[in-house]
Design a protein around this motif. Structure first.
Motif, PDB file in Angstrom:
ATOM      1  N   LEU A 130      18.200   1.789  -1.342  1.00 54.48           N
ATOM      2  CA  LEU A 130      17.505   3.074  -1.488  1.00 54.48           C
ATOM      3  C   LEU A 130      16.455   3.253  -0.397  1.00 54.48           C
ATOM      4  CD1 LEU A 130      16.868   5.654  -3.004  1.00 54.48           C
ATOM      5  CD2 LEU A 130      15.416   4.325  -4.565  1.00 54.48           C
ATOM      6  N   GLY A 131      15.730   2.175  -0.064  1.00 50.88           N
ATOM      7  CA  GLY A 131      14.713   2.278   0.987  1.00 50.88           C
ATOM      8  C   GLY A 131      15.309   2.683   2.320  1.00 50.88           C
ATOM      9  N   SER A 132      16.480   2.132   2.639  1.00 50.41           N
ATOM     10  CA  SER A 132      17.140   2.478   3.901  1.00 50.41           C
ATOM     11  C   SER A 132      17.610   3.928   3.891  1.00 50.41           C
ATOM     12  CB  SER A 132      18.327   1.551   4.138  1.00 50.41           C
ATOM     13  OG  SER A 132      17.900   0.214   4.252  1.00 50.41           O
ATOM     14  N   ARG A 133      18.142   4.378   2.729  1.00 48.00           N
ATOM     15  CA  ARG A 133      18.573   5.776   2.653  1.00 48.00           C
ATOM     16  C   ARG A 133      17.388   6.710   2.815  1.00 48.00           C
ATOM     17  NH1 ARG A 133      21.387   3.875  -2.000  1.00 48.00           N
ATOM     18  NH2 ARG A 133      20.204   5.283  -3.366  1.00 48.00           N
TER      19      ARG A 133
ATOM     20  N   ALA B 152       8.704   5.632  -2.639  1.00 46.46           N
ATOM     21  CA  ALA B 152       7.940   5.665  -1.385  1.00 46.46           C
ATOM     22  C   ALA B 152       7.657   4.252  -0.889  1.00 46.46           C
ATOM     23  CB  ALA B 152       6.636   6.432  -1.596  1.00 46.46           C
ATOM     24  N   ASP B 153       7.327   3.351  -1.823  1.00 45.28           N
ATOM     25  CA  ASP B 153       7.076   1.957  -1.430  1.00 45.28           C
ATOM     26  C   ASP B 153       8.337   1.311  -0.866  1.00 45.28           C
ATOM     27  OD1 ASP B 153       4.417   1.997  -2.115  1.00 45.28           O
ATOM     28  OD2 ASP B 153       4.746   1.265  -4.161  1.00 45.28           O
ATOM     29  N   LEU B 154       9.486   1.613  -1.458  1.00 44.34           N
ATOM     30  CA  LEU B 154      10.742   1.062  -0.951  1.00 44.34           C
ATOM     31  C   LEU B 154      11.015   1.530   0.476  1.00 44.34           C
ATOM     32  CD1 LEU B 154      13.051   1.364  -4.105  1.00 44.34           C
ATOM     33  CD2 LEU B 154      12.161  -0.745  -3.076  1.00 44.34           C
ATOM     34  N   MET B 155      10.698   2.791   0.749  1.00 45.89           N
ATOM     35  CA  MET B 155      10.906   3.295   2.101  1.00 45.89           C
ATOM     36  C   MET B 155       9.985   2.573   3.091  1.00 45.89           C
ATOM     37  SD  MET B 155      10.877   7.121   3.734  1.00 45.89           S
ATOM     38  CE  MET B 155       9.497   7.711   2.795  1.00 45.89           C
ATOM     39  N   VAL B 156       8.727   2.388   2.720  1.00 45.29           N
ATOM     40  CA  VAL B 156       7.768   1.737   3.615  1.00 45.29           C
ATOM     41  C   VAL B 156       8.158   0.270   3.856  1.00 45.29           C
ATOM     42  CG1 VAL B 156       5.370   1.013   3.852  1.00 45.29           C
ATOM     43  CG2 VAL B 156       5.900   3.296   3.004  1.00 45.29           C
ATOM     44  N   MET B 157       8.726  -0.375   2.839  1.00 45.46           N
ATOM     45  CA  MET B 157       9.133  -1.777   2.990  1.00 45.46           C
ATOM     46  C   MET B 157      10.462  -1.930   3.728  1.00 45.46           C
ATOM     47  SD  MET B 157       7.991  -3.634  -0.576  1.00 45.46           S
ATOM     48  CE  MET B 157       8.897  -2.509  -1.624  1.00 45.46           C
ATOM     49  N   ALA B 158      11.199  -0.836   3.884  1.00 47.05           N
ATOM     50  CA  ALA B 158      12.500  -0.914   4.553  1.00 47.05           C
ATOM     51  C   ALA B 158      12.333  -1.331   6.018  1.00 47.05           C
ATOM     52  CB  ALA B 158      13.219   0.431   4.467  1.00 47.05           C
TER      53      ALA B 158
ATOM     54  N   ASP C  44      12.218  -5.083  18.209  1.00 50.10           N
ATOM     55  CA  ASP C  44      12.356  -6.180  17.247  1.00 50.10           C
ATOM     56  C   ASP C  44      11.793  -5.744  15.901  1.00 50.10           C
ATOM     57  OD1 ASP C  44      12.618  -8.527  15.893  1.00 50.10           O
ATOM     58  OD2 ASP C  44      11.150  -9.657  17.076  1.00 50.10           O
ATOM     59  N   LEU C  45      12.675  -5.273  15.022  1.00 53.74           N
ATOM     60  CA  LEU C  45      12.242  -4.796  13.714  1.00 53.74           C
ATOM     61  C   LEU C  45      12.093  -5.929  12.701  1.00 53.74           C
ATOM     62  CD1 LEU C  45      14.427  -1.570  13.424  1.00 53.74           C
ATOM     63  CD2 LEU C  45      11.994  -1.719  13.978  1.00 53.74           C
ATOM     64  N   SER C  46      12.515  -7.130  13.075  1.00 54.04           N
ATOM     65  CA  SER C  46      12.362  -8.259  12.155  1.00 54.04           C
ATOM     66  C   SER C  46      10.914  -8.739  12.104  1.00 54.04           C
ATOM     67  CB  SER C  46      13.259  -9.423  12.578  1.00 54.04           C
ATOM     68  OG  SER C  46      12.906  -9.886  13.871  1.00 54.04           O
ATOM     69  N   ASP C  47      10.141  -8.391  13.127  1.00 54.36           N
ATOM     70  CA  ASP C  47       8.716  -8.737  13.172  1.00 54.36           C
ATOM     71  C   ASP C  47       7.936  -7.434  13.086  1.00 54.36           C
ATOM     72  OD1 ASP C  47       6.109  -9.435  13.819  1.00 54.36           O
ATOM     73  OD2 ASP C  47       6.711 -10.918  15.322  1.00 54.36           O
ATOM     74  N   ARG C  48       7.430  -7.109  11.903  1.00 47.63           N
ATOM     75  CA  ARG C  48       6.787  -5.811  11.675  1.00 47.63           C
ATOM     76  C   ARG C  48       5.594  -5.596  12.606  1.00 47.63           C
ATOM     77  NH1 ARG C  48       6.868  -2.071   7.360  1.00 47.63           N
ATOM     78  NH2 ARG C  48       9.084  -2.574   7.364  1.00 47.63           N
ATOM     79  N   THR C  49       4.772  -6.634  12.767  1.00 45.18           N
ATOM     80  CA  THR C  49       3.594  -6.505  13.638  1.00 45.18           C
ATOM     81  C   THR C  49       4.002  -6.206  15.074  1.00 45.18           C
ATOM     82  OG1 THR C  49       2.345  -8.042  12.246  1.00 45.18           O
ATOM     83  CG2 THR C  49       1.516  -7.670  14.475  1.00 45.18           C
ATOM     84  N   ARG C  50       4.999  -6.939  15.566  1.00 45.45           N
ATOM     85  CA  ARG C  50       5.454  -6.710  16.933  1.00 45.45           C
ATOM     86  C   ARG C  50       6.080  -5.330  17.075  1.00 45.45           C
ATOM     87  NH1 ARG C  50      10.334  -9.354  20.396  1.00 45.45           N
ATOM     88  NH2 ARG C  50       9.631  -8.633  22.426  1.00 45.45           N
ATOM     89  N   ALA C  51       6.830  -4.902  16.061  1.00 37.99           N
ATOM     90  CA  ALA C  51       7.468  -3.589  16.117  1.00 37.99           C
ATOM     91  C   ALA C  51       6.414  -2.491  16.260  1.00 37.99           C
ATOM     92  CB  ALA C  51       8.308  -3.363  14.866  1.00 37.99           C
ATOM     93  N   TYR C  52       5.328  -2.600  15.494  1.00 43.13           N
ATOM     94  CA  TYR C  52       4.257  -1.607  15.614  1.00 43.13           C
ATOM     95  C   TYR C  52       3.661  -1.614  17.018  1.00 43.13           C
ATOM     96  CZ  TYR C  52       4.176  -0.893  10.541  1.00 43.13           C
ATOM     97  OH  TYR C  52       4.504  -0.564   9.249  1.00 43.13           O
TER      98      TYR C  52
END
Length: 379
Positions: free
Chosen positions: A306-309, A260-266, A224-232
């Motif tokens: 860009l973050g997804s790429r 780099a921030d865009l990638m982390v937020m993706a 479940d990538l929609s919930d960042r905490t659960r995904a971790y």
């Protein structure tokens, strides 16, 4: 009229109910006497002596008969401990307790207890399960099999079957003992099937993530990538580990903090972090791999965010040996073109490509004044 055979067990049950009610009266009176003694100790420093037994018996006999149901009062006075109870009642009366108020309330408690016992005996007798429940508890150890039998809605039918087998001379205890092992086997088999049925189905995030992002990773089916905490949590990445991975990415992309921030937020960043965690556990140089993000900047253009790429690009450089060139067909984008596409460059750097209408509106290329060399080739 009931037959003698039927009357005897019913009379026996009624007697047991009354005796149980008498026990409740004893309990209530013992508690009342204990309270009386405590009060008197606090006031006078010692317990008062109980009145003589013979005197107490005569003094409270009439009140007991008048204020309690006949069957319960008769059973109380017939008991071996009646003189002591009479002393307690007399002591309570002398201490200021109104027996005409106390005894009716005690009698109400006793009647409730008596009626509950009678009802329970009638239920057990009606279902003919009492004897077989005792045998079951004596024969089978406590556990899932025994509890399943006793809690089953078909337990009366099971008990009736046991009774019929016993009437035909069958050793019911032996059958129960043998059935216990079979029951355990059934319990374990069903539990295994139910556990398999509870296995999570493949989530949409897991399905859409298959490919370069998840190649070689152990991804849970219900990702479940929609919930960042659960995904971790699903990917076993701690907060401290994630912070360190973010820092490694920013160090590998100096001057490109925004990217780099865009990638982390993706959305798929947790998968990149999971790959870095796996590489660290295998002793691979994550930092050297990440350096490939600045050597191959093809992620600066393409479809999607860009973050997804960048997450896809990071997954690729982490999967290749450090310094290895990208696969054929994935050419390096020219630096000038990348700058022109970069969101960090201003709009004044826009390029006029071949065949594109010049900035001056309303004038055809072949009719523009001035040397054609400065405007490029005309069509």
């Amino acid at each position: 009229m009931a037959t003698p055979a039927q009357g005897e067990p019913f009379a026996e049950a009624a007697s047991e109910a009354v005796q149980t009610a008498v026990m409740s009266v004893r309990l209530v009176l013992a508690i009342a006497d204990a309270v009386r003694r405590r009060q008197q100790r606090q006031k006078k420093g010692e317990d008062e002596l109980l009145p003589p037994a013979e005197q107490a018996v005569e003094a409270v006999k009439k009140e007991l008969k008048d204020l309690l149901p006949p069957d319960i009062s008769s059973a109380l006075m017939a008991g071996a401990d009646w003189p002591q109870m009479a002393q307690q009642l007399m002591a309570l009366k002398q201490a200021g307790v109104d027996l005409e108020q106390l005894l009716p309330r005690v009698g109400e408690i006793a009647v409730n207890v008596r009626d509950q016992v009678v009802a329970n005996e009638a239920r057990v007798a009606g279902e003919h399960t009492g004897e077989w429940e005792r045998m079951l508890r004596e024969t089978l150890p406590a556990g899932p099999v025994r509890e399943a039998i006793l809690s089953s809605p078909t337990w009366p039918d099971i008990a009736a079957t046991m009774a019929r087998l016993d009437e035909r001379g069958v050793d019911v205890r032996r059958i129960l003992a043998l059935s216990h092992d079979e029951g355990l086997g059934v319990d374990q088999a069903v539990a295994k099937v139910l556990a398999a049925g509870e296995a999570p189905t493949t989530s949409r995030d897991a399905l859409l993530s298959y490919g370069p992002l998840t190649d070689g990773l152990d991804i849970p089916k219900d990702l479940d990538l929609s919930d960042r905490t659960r995904a971790y949590q699903q990917l076993s990445i701690s907060y401290q580990e994630n912070e360190r991975f973010v820092r490694l990415v920013k160090e590998a992309m100096p001057g490109r903090e925004r990217e780099a921030d865009l990638m982390v937020m993706a959305k798929h960043w947790p998968l990149v972090a999971a790959r870095m965690a796996k590489m660290e556990s295998e002793g691979k140089p994550v930092k050297e791999h990440l350096a490939g993000l600045m050597k191959d900047t093809s992620w600066e253009q393409g479809q999607g965010q860009l973050g997804s790429r960048l997450t896809v690009a990071a997954a690729k450089v982490l999967s290749r040996p450090p310094g290895e060139a990208p696969p054929a067909g994935q050419g390096k984008v020219s630096t000038r073109a990348a700058r022109m596409q970069s969101s960090t460059m201003g709009p004044t750097k826009a390029r006029v490509s071949k065949g594109v209408t010049p900035a001056e509106p309303g004038v055809a290329v072949h009719r523009q004044a001035g040397p054609g060399a400065k405007q490029g080739k005309t069509r």
